[in-house]
Design a protein around this motif. Structure first.
Motif, PDB file in Angstrom:
ATOM      1  N   LEU A 171       0.697   3.879  -2.766  1.00 10.71           N
ATOM      2  CA  LEU A 171      -0.038   5.258  -2.265  1.00 10.71           C
ATOM      3  C   LEU A 171       0.675   5.794  -1.437  1.00 10.71           C
ATOM      4  O   LEU A 171       0.112   6.821  -0.339  1.00 10.71           O
ATOM      5  N   GLY A 172       1.814   5.721  -0.949  1.00 12.04           N
ATOM      6  CA  GLY A 172       2.781   6.632  -0.104  1.00 12.04           C
ATOM      7  C   GLY A 172       3.527   7.843  -0.635  1.00 12.04           C
ATOM      8  O   GLY A 172       2.939   8.043  -1.709  1.00 12.04           O
ATOM      9  N   SER A 173       3.906   8.463   0.076  1.00 10.95           N
ATOM     10  CA  SER A 173       4.368   9.852  -0.206  1.00 10.95           C
ATOM     11  C   SER A 173       5.214   9.852  -1.525  1.00 10.95           C
ATOM     12  O   SER A 173       5.378  10.907  -2.365  1.00 10.95           O
ATOM     13  N   ILE A 174       6.289   8.870  -1.495  1.00 11.77           N
ATOM     14  CA  ILE A 174       6.892   8.765  -2.815  1.00 11.77           C
ATOM     15  C   ILE A 174       6.481   7.410  -3.389  1.00 11.77           C
ATOM     16  O   ILE A 174       6.526   6.667  -2.754  1.00 11.77           O
ATOM     17  N   VAL A 175       5.874   7.576  -4.509  1.00 17.08           N
ATOM     18  CA  VAL A 175       5.295   6.510  -5.170  1.00 17.08           C
ATOM     19  C   VAL A 175       6.411   5.596  -5.937  1.00 17.08           C
ATOM     20  O   VAL A 175       7.135   6.094  -6.646  1.00 17.08           O
ATOM     21  N   TYR A 216       0.797  -1.151  -0.028  1.00 15.93           N
ATOM     22  CA  TYR A 216      -0.123  -0.044   0.031  1.00 15.93           C
ATOM     23  C   TYR A 216       0.959   1.118   0.013  1.00 15.93           C
ATOM     24  O   TYR A 216       0.543   2.189  -0.777  1.00 15.93           O
ATOM     25  N   GLN A 217       2.038   1.181   0.794  1.00 12.61           N
ATOM     26  CA  GLN A 217       2.821   2.422   0.964  1.00 12.61           C
ATOM     27  C   GLN A 217       3.650   2.566  -0.486  1.00 12.61           C
ATOM     28  O   GLN A 217       3.743   3.826  -0.728  1.00 12.61           O
ATOM     29  N   PHE A 225       6.261   2.495  -8.453  1.00 11.60           N
ATOM     30  CA  PHE A 225       5.357   1.775  -9.052  1.00 11.60           C
ATOM     31  C   PHE A 225       6.118   0.306  -9.168  1.00 11.60           C
ATOM     32  O   PHE A 225       5.396  -0.549  -9.068  1.00 11.60           O
TER      33      PHE A 225
END
Lengths: 543, 328
Positions: free
Chosen positions: A234-238, A230-231, A240
């Protein structure tokens, strides 16, 4: 012999396309992404992920905590199922176990965590009763308890179902042969159950390993793989690529599980005919199992009771006087009805379309000579293996930038695929049990295939259809992990709203929404159960 | 065959209706402006009531996110983001604009104190402070903390809560105060002790600590000063303490996402938030942002401080690394 006709192919094709577009291709696309940095194909993402200490720690933690939880769950579930099938405890107690243990299934797992906080936390109800917290609920402890609560119903149902098919006459035989009780237990119950026990263990392990709701609420600083995923996304620094790699890692235990299940298959054996014989009364055993059953149910009910206490008190834990104020406040929120209706739309459409697709798939597989029908079995194997989070994420990757992004359609498709296996197997099993010559006879009478289905097959499988509907509906209502990556502002669901409310730590609202979900699910479940049993009764009488 | 074709058509049209219904639900709310916001619920309430008063009821939808979630979304999706309007920590908006140039110009005659930029308008200023639950403090026989360092006392083990800088901008206010006052080396130790004291109570949300202090789950916390003032005014056993290390501040701004010319309503709404809602927000977040704004005396923190350089995502990443180092 029934021949393949046009109609079958006409139905088969869209189903195949559906699985191709909403299962195979997105997963392959995600797999492909995990090897890419920019436009370069490389193993670097995997090397990075494996050398990332936190990620490794999360993976090992997930393994550890899921293992412990599934050992505990398997033992608890076995004993509960044993109490129902192999003891002479009062039938009301048996009913209580069957209902009480499975109740938590009607709630999203994300709620479990909050319930635990309000039971075992510093200001929890249990803590208030005892005077001080028994242990800290955040992290490892909370996860184990949460996973056990979450997986116990499924494991219990599985074991229960299996025990029905054990021939109890062998118990009598063993008794007559004056076997030692342990030996008797081993040969008449444990050995025949071994396959199911293994299956239950693997299932609970995978469920725990891939669940997002419980660690999201009660994980504390104990890292697990689901929250890492999840982090990453959808965390502050994505990251992928890291997300894609973690998804692939998350498939590992599931694939191992499938391998183990295939091995365990050998241990499954069927009695040709199941004989029911009266169980011999045994006072001590029955007393022990009654106590055990009641304690288990009481614990479950006690833990979840907080959900009904906190929202109805003025200012828990300071002011415990009764109030409807919080509930009214939640009800007054204008977005809420919308979110609730969204959930209903999604659940109903998932259930309706899901039943259509699963029924058609099962029908084609079980009752037609269609070429390539085995591919449906493969699809059901894959949907069983792929965790909801991974599926949701692969959709996010694949449909990003298309007009499908953020629509109800994609959420519904995700749910249908995610929960495909169980309803498919339900339908397949009942279809296989029906007389295999119906269609041929109908064909000889020049009835079209579809007519046969509508007139003969459907009425005979009605009870199963309701069960499939209820399965899809309930799961669509409570799922978080599959859809957390897919909802948008306009398609927000009650279960994902709970995740959002967590952000503001609005526990009262969370509980009120959970009660909403619970009630809706209860109505649907009881409705479906009623129709099913009612129909059966009517049929029995008319016989 | 005829009948079966009919049935087939029936199935297909049923499916089409279902899909149309899904699409229709989408189309219906098409004109609604979607606002993504990382603001706390108190701020969102002010925005909502102002927008409703000004006749925008039903024309917008606010979707809440954690700062990190929203930041990640902005950086990953750019102008593809679902939102039309974003309210977010100013440094994040600036970084997103630099890398993705995703916001349109909304300059007006408003005069922000710190010059400002043309694509974002500041809407509120956050101030950090310590807050305590006086009852729990008494129960546990703990001294009233005066500094952040006081909270590293082993007596506070598992009784402190603060937001995680990895997820929350409020968490950054804490790290700024520590680094500024103690420097990198001693600061590292202070932070490490604090982390170990907080145990499971490091929150992903800025509102987490006040909730934990309110429910008595912990005795002391670090978070937004105004939350503690509000809780105290509600009559709860809560008090706020300005740490001598400093009450650091952080502004949040509103910006309009570039939707290829289709931004008229979004711009209107953004301006209402920055102007009309400002009065209410100033009460909640008592930091003057525009020329001529006055803040009530009781709301002025004792040790108001600001980081020397402009806040940027790069600096945040550095401070996140500092935090992670302390976590080891």
């Amino acid at each position: 012999m029934l021949k393949t006709n046009k109609m079958m192919k006409l139905i088969f094709l869209p189903i195949l396309l559906f699985f191709l577009l909403f299962l195979i291709v997105p997963l392959l696309y995600m797999f492909w992404q995990s090897f890419k940095i920019g436009n370069v194909l490389t193993f670097q993402n995997y090397i990075d992920a494996l050398s990332n200490i936190e990620l490794r720690e999360a993976f090992i933690n997930s393994f550890k905590v899921s293992f412990v939880a599934s050992v505990v769950t398997t033992i608890l579930a076995f004993l509960l199922a044993y109490a129902v099938h192999f003891t002479t405890i009062h039938r009301h107690t048996k009913k209580l176990v069957q209902v009480g243990i499975t109740l938590p299934m009607l709630l999203p797992t994300i709620t479990y965590g909050f319930v635990l906080i309000y039971t075992f936390g510093n200001q929890g109800i249990l803590t208030k009763l005892i005077g001080q917290p028994l242990f800290t609920i955040y992290g490892y402890n909370g996860l184990v308890i949460g996973y056990v609560l979450y997986t116990l119903p499924v494991a219990f149902i599985l074991m229960q179902n299996s025990m029905q098919y054990i021939d109890k006459r062998f118990l009598l035989v063993s008794m007559l042969m004056r076997d030692h009780s342990l030996r008797r237990f081993y040969h008449t119950v444990f050995r025949p159950m071994l396959g199911t026990i293994g299956g239950a263990f693997i299932l609970t392990f995978i469920l725990s390993f891939t669940d997002f709701g419980i660690p999201a609420s009660v994980g504390g600083n104990y890292r697990v793989i689901a929250t890492e995923l999840y982090q990453a996304m959808l965390g502050s620094i994505v990251h992928f690529e890291r997300g894609a790699v973690i998804s692939v890692f998350m498939l590992v235990p599931a694939i191992l599980g499938v391998v183990m299940l295939t091995i365990l298959e050998r241990f499954n054996f069927q009695y040709k005919q199941v004989g029911q014989s009266e169980l011999v009364k045994h006072r001590l055993r029955d007393v022990l199992f009654t106590v055990y059953s009641i304690v288990c149910v009481a614990v479950v009910l006690f833990v979840f009771s907080t959900m009904f206490i906190v929202p109805f008190t003025k200012g828990y834990p300071y002011d415990l006087s009764f109030t409807l104020e919080h509930v009214q406040n939640v009800l007054a929120e204008k977005d809420l009805t919308k979110v609730y209706i969204n959930s209903l739309i999604v659940a109903v459409l998932t259930a309706v379309l899901g039943v259509v697709i699963t029924f058609m798939s099962a029908l084609l597989n079980a009752r037609t000579p269609l070429k390539g029908k085995k591919s449906l079995d493969v699809a059901s194997m894959i949907t069983n293996t792929v965790p909801g989070m991974v599926l949701g994420l692969s959709y996010l990757f694949f449909f990003n930038g298309t007009s499908l992004k953020g629509t109800f359609f994609i959420i519904i498709a995700c749910n249908i695929v995610h929960f495909f296996t169980t309803p498919y197997l339900m339908a397949k099993n009942s279809l296989q049990k029906m007389d295999p010559t119906w269609e041929v006879t109908a064909e000889l009478l020049r009835d079209s295939w579809l007519k046969t289905i509508v007139r003969i097959i459907l009425p005979n499988i009605r009870a199963t259809i309701y069960q499939m509907f209820s399965y899809y509906f309930l799961n669509a209502m409570v799922t978080v992990s599959g859809v957390i990556f897919l909802v948008s502002t306009k398609t927000m669901l009650v279960s994902t709203r709970i995740k959002e409310l967590q952000h503001f730590a609005k526990y009262t609202d969370i509980f009120v929404l959970s009660i909403f979900i619970l009630c809706t699910n209860l109505i649907v479940k009881l409705g479906c159960d009623y129709i099913t049993t009612h129909k059966e009764k009517v049929e029995e009488i008319s016989k | 065959m005829k009948k079966s074709t009919g049935m087939m058509l029936g199935t297909v049209s049923a499916a089409a209706i279902v899909l149309a219904a899904c699409g229709g639900a989408e189309a219906n709310s098409e004109e609604q402006i979607i606002i993504y916001s990382n603001a706390d619920d108190e701020a969102i309430e002010v925005m909502e009531s102002t927008l409703d008063d000004k006749g925008y009821k039903g024309k917008y939808l606010i979707q809440s996110f954690g700062t990190s979630e929203l930041g990640g979304k902005m950086m990953a999706e750019g102008t593809d983001i679902e939102a039309d309007v974003v309210t977010m920590a100013s440094y994040f908006i600036e970084s997103a604009q630099t890398t993705k140039s995703m916001f349109v110009d909304i300059s007006s005659d408003l005069k922000p104190l710190d010059g400002g930029v043309t694509y974002a308008l500041p809407i509120l200023g956050n101030v950090g402070s310590i807050f305590i639950n006086t009852e729990v403090l008494q129960q546990k026989g703990l001294p009233v903390p005066q500094t952040i360092k006081d909270l590293t006392d082993p007596a506070y083990k598992d009784l402190v809560s603060f937001p995680n800088i990895m997820d929350s901008s409020t968490g950054w206010l804490l790290v700024q105060a520590i680094i500024k006052d103690y420097g990198e080396q001693e600061g590292q130790k202070v932070l490490a002790d604090l982390i170990s004291n907080a145990g499971p109570h490091i929150e992903s949300s800025g509102s987490g600590p006040i909730k934990k202090v309110k429910t008595g789950e912990v005795a002391a916390g670090f978070g937004l000063r105004i939350q503690a003032i509000d809780a105290k005014n509600e009559g709860l056993p809560i008090d706020y303490i300005d740490p001598t290390e400093g009450n650091f501040t952080l502004t949040e701004s509103v910006a309009v996402v570039d939707k290829e010319g289709d931004e008229a309503l979004a711009k209107e709404i953004a301006k209402v938030i920055a102007t009309e809602a400002r009065g209410g927000l100033l009460e909640q977040y008592p930091v003057a942002l525009y020329e001529g704004e006055q803040v009530k005396d009781e709301h002025v923190p004792a040790y108001l401080k600001k980081w020397d350089s402009t806040l940027t995502v790069d600096l945040l990443e550095k401070h996140q690394a500092f935090f992670k180092e302390a976590q080891r």
